[in-house]
Motif scaffolding. Structure first.
Motif, mmCIF file in Angstrom:
data_model
loop_
_atom_site.group_PDB
_atom_site.id
_atom_site.type_symbol
_atom_site.label_atom_id
_atom_site.label_comp_id
_atom_site.label_asym_id
_atom_site.label_seq_id
_atom_site.Cartn_x
_atom_site.Cartn_y
_atom_site.Cartn_z
ATOM 1 N N LEU A 126 1.318 -0.132 -6.147
ATOM 2 C CA LEU A 126 2.547 -0.587 -5.499
ATOM 3 C C LEU A 126 3.281 -1.578 -6.387
ATOM 4 O O LEU A 126 2.687 -2.249 -7.245
ATOM 5 N N SER A 127 4.580 -1.698 -6.172
ATOM 6 C CA SER A 127 5.360 -2.700 -6.883
ATOM 7 C C SER A 127 4.975 -4.097 -6.410
ATOM 8 O O SER A 127 4.351 -4.254 -5.346
ATOM 9 N N LEU A 128 5.346 -5.103 -7.177
ATOM 10 C CA LEU A 128 5.048 -6.479 -6.791
ATOM 11 C C LEU A 128 5.705 -6.824 -5.453
ATOM 12 O O LEU A 128 5.110 -7.511 -4.618
ATOM 13 N N ALA A 129 6.918 -6.337 -5.235
ATOM 14 C CA ALA A 129 7.606 -6.609 -3.974
ATOM 15 C C ALA A 129 6.862 -5.999 -2.797
ATOM 16 O O ALA A 129 6.729 -6.615 -1.729
ATOM 17 N N GLU A 130 6.333 -4.767 -2.977
ATOM 18 C CA GLU A 130 5.587 -4.113 -1.907
ATOM 19 C C GLU A 130 4.256 -4.814 -1.645
ATOM 20 O O GLU A 130 3.828 -4.954 -0.495
ATOM 21 N N GLN A 131 3.596 -5.271 -2.704
ATOM 22 C CA GLN A 131 2.352 -6.012 -2.523
ATOM 23 C C GLN A 131 2.619 -7.352 -1.833
ATOM 24 O O GLN A 131 1.836 -7.790 -0.988
ATOM 25 N N THR A 132 3.721 -7.992 -2.191
ATOM 26 C CA THR A 132 4.072 -9.270 -1.567
ATOM 27 C C THR A 132 4.301 -9.094 -0.073
ATOM 28 O O THR A 132 3.878 -9.929 0.739
ATOM 29 N N ARG A 133 4.955 -8.000 0.302
ATOM 30 C CA ARG A 133 5.175 -7.725 1.726
ATOM 31 C C ARG A 133 3.841 -7.535 2.442
ATOM 32 O O ARG A 133 3.656 -7.987 3.579
ATOM 33 N N ALA A 134 2.886 -6.890 1.781
ATOM 34 C CA ALA A 134 1.604 -6.610 2.413
ATOM 35 C C ALA A 134 0.812 -7.879 2.692
ATOM 36 O O ALA A 134 0.125 -7.985 3.708
ATOM 37 N N ILE A 135 0.890 -8.859 1.798
ATOM 38 C CA ILE A 135 0.073 -10.063 1.960
ATOM 39 C C ILE A 135 0.797 -11.169 2.723
ATOM 40 O O ILE A 135 0.186 -12.180 3.081
ATOM 41 N N ALA A 136 2.080 -10.986 3.017
ATOM 42 C CA ALA A 136 2.857 -12.009 3.720
ATOM 43 C C ALA A 136 2.537 -11.996 5.221
ATOM 44 O O ALA A 136 2.029 -11.010 5.752
ATOM 45 N N PRO A 137 2.819 -13.089 5.929
ATOM 46 C CA PRO A 137 2.630 -13.105 7.391
ATOM 47 C C PRO A 137 3.458 -12.005 8.049
ATOM 48 O O PRO A 137 4.538 -11.645 7.581
ATOM 49 N N THR A 138 2.948 -11.473 9.144
ATOM 50 C CA THR A 138 3.652 -10.384 9.811
ATOM 51 C C THR A 138 4.978 -10.833 10.399
ATOM 52 O O THR A 138 5.127 -11.977 10.842
#
Length: 368
Positions: free
Chosen positions: A180-192
């Protein structure tokens, strides 16, 4: 402070460091290339191998090379080998001069339960059942469930199965894997962002490399995807195997990083007792060709002078050296050729490095 100040990082094709950097985080492969270029590691006072329980080929080789460097060139160089699930006693026997440090940390308790599959039940069906029985009616606001799956194929099938349920409409459902792109990984680990909660479908990238916000429940499929060498084909292939107890412990720990949590394991308690304590070292089951190229570049073609934790198999290395000769990486005397040095400098699998170099020679770089 900004990344690249006191603390920086280096990965393939990107580096954020400066003259002020005192701690540099980098990949194992990049560290090997740096060590090959500068065996004395000028300007480095300490090297830390984190998550050593994973026993990657690059980590095992890097440790063996550094132990030799400390003996011959840099007795002042400090070396730290660490992990939350390290087999300390076995490693201490291999490193008798090392000081063993233990820290229990401040993890919160994690309640473990097992939900073995039913007869004929597919993994995606088992996951949906686990979410319905262990989370939907018990969830608090804005919770995150972290699901460990072996690969992208399983992630896609599980996402489709969850998406087909009536209760998934308000959920935030995201994948997490290395492609995944960095932006997609960041979304995954961020609070819901959803009051209904979030389900993260992840590979082992989330086992120890990341902390995902708000995780209170881990669902572990108990599977790992490993690269095993097939001598008949002369190439490595990905195989799916049961995860080790060390990996299972790491995964469950993700539910207890910020508060007490729960872990549901999708296998039986009886199966738990049959699992290996640790993953086998990649050096013993992976493709020996990259290792052979690294050893040829180091000047110890069979690695006989290196202090290994677990030495690679001599027969596999010899076969890999024969292939290096066919690829033009070593000359008739067994020494690394000019072409081999160029291959080693690319930081790619030797087959891929050979392909790119030939493509450049023939004016077909883009195609290669």
């Amino acid at each position: 402070e900004a990344v690249g100040g006191l603390i920086g990082y280096s990965v393939r094709l990107e580096s954020r460091t400066s003259a002020a950097t005192r701690i540099e985080v980098l990949t194992e492969g990049l560290f090997l290339r740096r060590l090959q270029a500068d065996p004395a590691l000028e300007g480095v006072d300490c090297v830390i191998f984190d998550e050593f329980h994973e026993r990657s080929a690059d980590a095992d080789l890097g440790l063996a090379l550094l132990r030799q460097v400390r003996e011959l060139l840099r007795p002042d160089l400090r070396l730290v080998v660490m992990s939350a699930t390290l087999a300390v006693d076995a490693l201490a026997r291999q490193l008798p001069d090392a000081v063993v440090l233990r820290s229990e940390g401040r993890g919160f308790p994690v309640a473990i339960s097992h939900q073995p599959p039913r007869v004929g039940e597919r993994l995606e069906q088992q996951l949906v059942r686990a979410l319905e029985q262990h989370w939907l009616d018990q969830r608090q606001g804005a919770e995150t469930v972290l699901v460990f799956l072996p690969g992208q194929g399983e992630i896609k099938r599980c996402a489709q199965a969850i998406g087909a349920t009536t209760w998934s409409e308000e959920l935030e459902l995201v994948p997490l894997h290395g492609n995944l792109s960095l932006a997609e990984q960041t979304r995954a680990i961020a609070p819901t962002r959803s009051p209904a909660g979030k389900v993260v479908l992840a590979t082992s990238i989330a086992e120890s490399s990341l902390t995902i916000a708000g995780v209170t429940l881990v669902i572990d499929a108990g599977l790992s995807r490993r690269n095993r060498f097939d001598p008949a084909r002369g190439m490595g292939a990905l195989v799916t195997v049961p995860a080790s107890l060390a990996s299972a412990e790491q995964r469950a720990g993700q539910a207890g990083r910020l508060a007490p949590g729960r872990c549901v394991r999708l296998w039986s308690a009886a199966d738990q007792r049959q699992r290996p304590a640790q993953d086998p070292p990649e050096l013993l089951e992976g493709d020996p060709l990259p290792l052979a190229l690294q050893l040829a570049r180091w000047g110890d073609p069979m690695g006989t002078q290196l202090p290994w934790i677990d030495p690679p198999q001599a027969a596999a290395l010899q076969e890999a050296r024969s292939l290096l000769g066919q690829l033009g990486a070593i000359d008739s005397s067994g020494q690394l050729s000019r072409h081999g040095r160029a291959m080693a400098g690319l930081g790619l699998h030797p087959r891929m490095a050979r392909l790119l170099l030939l493509g450049r020679q023939r004016g077909r770089t883009a195609l290669a």
